[in-house]
Design an enzyme around this catalytic site. Sequence first.
Site, PDB file in Angstrom:
ATOM      1  N   LYS A  69      19.617 -63.787  23.759  1.00  0.00           N
ATOM      2  CA  LYS A  69      18.586 -63.045  23.027  1.00  0.00           C
ATOM      3  C   LYS A  69      19.234 -61.885  22.294  1.00  0.00           C
ATOM      4  O   LYS A  69      20.104 -61.207  22.831  1.00  0.00           O
ATOM      5  CB  LYS A  69      17.502 -62.506  23.974  1.00  0.00           C
ATOM      6  CG  LYS A  69      16.341 -61.838  23.224  1.00  0.00           C
ATOM      7  CD  LYS A  69      15.243 -61.372  24.154  1.00  0.00           C
ATOM      8  CE  LYS A  69      15.605 -60.068  24.843  1.00  0.00           C
ATOM      9  NZ  LYS A  69      14.480 -59.517  25.617  1.00  0.00           N
ATOM     10  N   ARG A 112       7.804 -61.030  29.679  1.00  0.00           N
ATOM     11  CA  ARG A 112       8.719 -61.220  30.807  1.00  0.00           C
ATOM     12  C   ARG A 112       9.005 -59.904  31.507  1.00  0.00           C
ATOM     13  O   ARG A 112       9.263 -59.863  32.707  1.00  0.00           O
ATOM     14  CB  ARG A 112       9.981 -61.952  30.385  1.00  0.00           C
ATOM     15  CG  ARG A 112      10.893 -61.290  29.354  1.00  0.00           C
ATOM     16  CD  ARG A 112      11.760 -60.216  29.942  1.00  0.00           C
ATOM     17  NE  ARG A 112      13.024 -60.046  29.275  1.00  0.00           N
ATOM     18  CZ  ARG A 112      13.636 -58.877  29.158  1.00  0.00           C
ATOM     19  NH1 ARG A 112      13.052 -57.765  29.587  1.00  0.00           N
ATOM     20  NH2 ARG A 112      14.824 -58.813  28.594  1.00  0.00           N
ATOM     21  N   ALA A 224      13.812 -46.824  31.058  1.00  0.00           N
ATOM     22  CA  ALA A 224      15.249 -46.547  30.929  1.00  0.00           C
ATOM     23  C   ALA A 224      16.010 -47.860  30.794  1.00  0.00           C
ATOM     24  O   ALA A 224      16.232 -48.568  31.770  1.00  0.00           O
ATOM     25  CB  ALA A 224      15.751 -45.765  32.140  1.00  0.00           C
ATOM     26  N   LYS A 229      19.141 -42.720  29.187  1.00  0.00           N
ATOM     27  CA  LYS A 229      17.689 -42.687  29.351  1.00  0.00           C
ATOM     28  C   LYS A 229      17.345 -42.440  30.827  1.00  0.00           C
ATOM     29  O   LYS A 229      18.001 -42.955  31.732  1.00  0.00           O
ATOM     30  CB  LYS A 229      17.051 -43.993  28.874  1.00  0.00           C
ATOM     31  CG  LYS A 229      17.030 -44.154  27.363  1.00  0.00           C
ATOM     32  CD  LYS A 229      16.197 -45.367  26.959  1.00  0.00           C
ATOM     33  CE  LYS A 229      16.057 -45.469  25.453  1.00  0.00           C
ATOM     34  NZ  LYS A 229      15.203 -46.612  25.053  1.00  0.00           N
ATOM     35  N   SER A 296      14.034 -51.559  36.369  1.00  0.00           N
ATOM     36  CA  SER A 296      14.006 -52.747  35.514  1.00  0.00           C
ATOM     37  C   SER A 296      14.758 -52.470  34.225  1.00  0.00           C
ATOM     38  O   SER A 296      14.332 -51.650  33.410  1.00  0.00           O
ATOM     39  CB  SER A 296      12.558 -53.130  35.200  1.00  0.00           C
ATOM     40  OG  SER A 296      12.491 -54.160  34.246  1.00  0.00           O
TER      41      SER A 296
END
Length: 326
Positions: A69, A112, A224, A229, A296
């Site tokens: 991706k 997702r 983040a 971040k 995540s």
Amino acid sequence: MEVLWLAEEDVTSLLNMDDAIAAVEKAFADHGRCLTQMPPKSYLYFSKYDGDLRAMPAYLEGLEAAGVKIVNVHARNPEIGLPTVMALLVLNSPKTGAPVSIMGATYLTSMRTGAAGAVAAKHLARPKSRVVGLVGAGVQARTQLLGLSKIFEIERVMVSDRSIDNAKSFVEHASKFLDCDYHLTTDAKDACDCDILVTATPARRPVVKESWVKAGTHINAIGADAQGKQELQSSLTRKAKVVVDDIAQAAHSGEVNVPISEGALKPDDIFAQIGEIIVGKKPGRTSEDEITIFDSTGLGIQDVAVGSVVYEKALSSGMGVWLKLA
């Protein structure tokens, strides 16, 4: 040689959250069993445009699916009428390496990611969680709540955003799939009065303080996804049981990246990868009072797993356009 092109509208019509959750949970489980190949994301940074471009290759050996991706994150895009995140997914045959499908993956990315939050909360939150708090009411918050609504009987949602208009727009959308009590606020502290807290902002400084979070809360830290971040105060991350999607990637670009760089957290302090909990290698929640965090970062295996579901459904339904490559 032909490849199946699926536009965003095709993917949107084929993909639902139930399918996304099942695919993501299976992908995480395969990751926990070491049945995947997935180098950490590679980045190109466009600092003068406040954006970046990422490549995310992955191979799921059990599913016999592979692909890559390409996705951007440009925080200023909404000012010019473009999404913050846009993506394209290429699926390849592991047997020959040939591309089999190219699809718009902007909606897929949001779904997702929402599915990942749902899977993590299923294994880490208290089973009777009823109140969800959201810090950030953008596009990603919508699929986070959608995913959670498939796992929990949600009675109240605390929606926090710097713009009350954004919060109102969020509720207008969310009310279409979840009928419950919504409380709107511009104060992130209010959103922390919950069982499951979701942070989905582009913040580079903490927006949630340790003192705001109650014992027993589960946190899905979503925003983040690049170096520097951070959404949660480092002392909160240090205090909690931290579960990541992938240790190598999270240490570089997840919620834990800043606490690790500051020395407030060590890589050894990370309790587990979510796949290890799903397959039983490590326990999930072990008490009613512990605070759990799911960091995540977004994995290529999620994209390939969910993209494969979309591809198979497209083949069955005859949707998409076949393009001649050679």
